[in-house]
Design an enzyme around this catalytic site. Structure first.
Site, short mmCIF file in Angstrom:
data_model
loop_
_atom_site.label_atom_id
_atom_site.label_comp_id
_atom_site.label_asym_id
_atom_site.label_seq_id
_atom_site.Cartn_x
_atom_site.Cartn_y
_atom_site.Cartn_z
N ASP A 68 0.88 -1.16 0.00
CA ASP A 68 0.00 0.00 0.00
C ASP A 68 0.93 1.22 0.00
O ASP A 68 2.08 1.12 0.42
CB ASP A 68 -0.87 -0.03 1.26
CG ASP A 68 -1.65 1.24 1.44
OD1 ASP A 68 -2.32 1.66 0.47
OD2 ASP A 68 -1.60 1.83 2.53
N ASP A 127 -0.05 5.06 0.79
CA ASP A 127 -0.29 6.03 1.88
C ASP A 127 -0.25 5.33 3.24
O ASP A 127 -1.06 4.45 3.51
CB ASP A 127 -1.68 6.67 1.71
CG ASP A 127 -1.77 7.59 0.51
OD1 ASP A 127 -0.78 8.27 0.22
OD2 ASP A 127 -2.84 7.64 -0.12
N GLY A 187 -7.42 4.15 3.33
CA GLY A 187 -7.61 3.06 2.36
C GLY A 187 -8.89 3.16 1.56
O GLY A 187 -9.13 2.39 0.65
N ARG A 194 -11.69 8.19 -2.81
CA ARG A 194 -12.04 9.61 -2.64
C ARG A 194 -13.56 9.79 -2.52
O ARG A 194 -14.04 10.50 -1.63
CB ARG A 194 -11.50 10.41 -3.83
CG ARG A 194 -11.42 11.89 -3.60
CD ARG A 194 -10.90 12.60 -4.83
NE ARG A 194 -9.63 12.05 -5.32
CZ ARG A 194 -9.11 12.30 -6.50
NH1 ARG A 194 -9.74 13.11 -7.35
NH2 ARG A 194 -7.95 11.78 -6.86
N ASN A 208 -3.55 9.47 -7.15
CA ASN A 208 -2.33 10.31 -7.15
C ASN A 208 -1.07 9.49 -6.90
O ASN A 208 0.00 10.07 -6.68
CB ASN A 208 -2.46 11.38 -6.06
CG ASN A 208 -3.54 12.40 -6.38
OD1 ASN A 208 -3.46 13.09 -7.39
ND2 ASN A 208 -4.56 12.48 -5.54
N ASP A 250 -1.56 -0.67 5.97
CA ASP A 250 -1.80 -0.02 7.26
C ASP A 250 -3.30 0.14 7.52
O ASP A 250 -3.67 0.63 8.59
CB ASP A 250 -1.12 1.36 7.32
CG ASP A 250 -1.83 2.38 6.46
OD1 ASP A 250 -2.19 2.04 5.32
OD2 ASP A 250 -2.02 3.52 6.91
#
Ligand code: BG6
Ligand code: MG
Length: 223
Positions: A7, A9, A44, A47, A116, A168
């Site tokens: 992952d 972020d 996770g 948007r 992104n 995470d």
């Protein structure tokens, strides 16, 4: 071949604070209550689903056009904040771990819900560190759906049982298990009982390689 799928972020880079600041600005403009506890629920999550969670505190309904406008506003703020990132934002622990796993013979991929992801990897100089990138631009369903990890495995050409996901977010651990992959929980997800392995920092990752199931293990990977 065996692989690790990361992952982005909260595992490779720490962009939570920027997501928070950008959503907070949007929420304040709309007069919507938003705090760090609500922000934690966005980990996770896509948007569009993040916006729906924030709108739980909004009294009223919004048109799809208005929602699209709010998401664009948030993303513009977020990307301005991302522009402040540079290679210094990647810790030695992250760089060394990626290097060690590659040297041990593992293929490495990103499995992120973010649209992104490539922009972030470019900012921090990690685009070349991965053999494949599966992100918010190539999926239609967000974690906990397994799609992003299934696609990462396909891009690498490696079957699910030979892939280990590092996550995470609880939703990410669920997605990894639904994909038929082993799951390592880090940060918030290190407290999740569905994670096969739990670590506090990425530096612990090469150390757990010997405990992986046989299908994910590369002999001599500790060398
Ligand atoms: C995930 C983050 O990686 O990407 C979520 O954990 C975020 O908080 C999601 O909502 C989508 O990100 P983006 O960059 O496409 O808005
Ligand atoms: Mg994450």
């Amino acid at each position: 071949m065996k692989a690790f799928i990361f992952d982005l972020d909260g595992v490779i880079v720490f962009t939570d604070k920027f997501h928070y600041q950008a959503w907070k600005k949007m929420a304040d403009n709309m007069g919507i209550y938003f705090d760090e506890t609500i922000n934690n629920r966005l980990r996770g999550v896509s948007r569009a689903e993040s916006l729906e969670i924030i709108l739980e505190k909004y009294d009223g309904t919004l048109s799809d056009e208005k929602k699209a406008e709010l998401m664009e506003e948030k993303n513009n703020t977020y990307r301005e904040l991302l522009k402040t990132m540079d290679p210094e934002d990647v810790t030695d622990a992250v760089r060394n771990t990626l290097k060690k796993l590659r040297e041990a013979g593992y293929k490495l991929a990103i499995g992120s819900s973010s649209k992104n992801a490539k922009f972030i990897l470019e900012r921090v100089g990690l685009l070349d560190a991965f053999d494949a990138i599966s992100d918010g631009t190539n999926i239609t369903r967000s974690k906990p759906d397994p799609e992003v990890f299934v696609k990462a495995g396909e891009l690498l050409g490696i079957e699910a049982s030979k892939c280990v996901v590092v996550e995470d977010a609880y939703a990410g651990i669920d997605a990894a298990k639904a994909a038929g992959m082993e799951a390592v929980g880090i940060g918030d997800a290190s407290g999740y009982d569905k994670a096969d392995y739990k670590i506090q920092t990425l530096e612990e990752l090469p150390g757990i390689v010997e405990n992986l199931s046989e299908s994910c293990k590369i002999e001599d990977s500790q060398n």
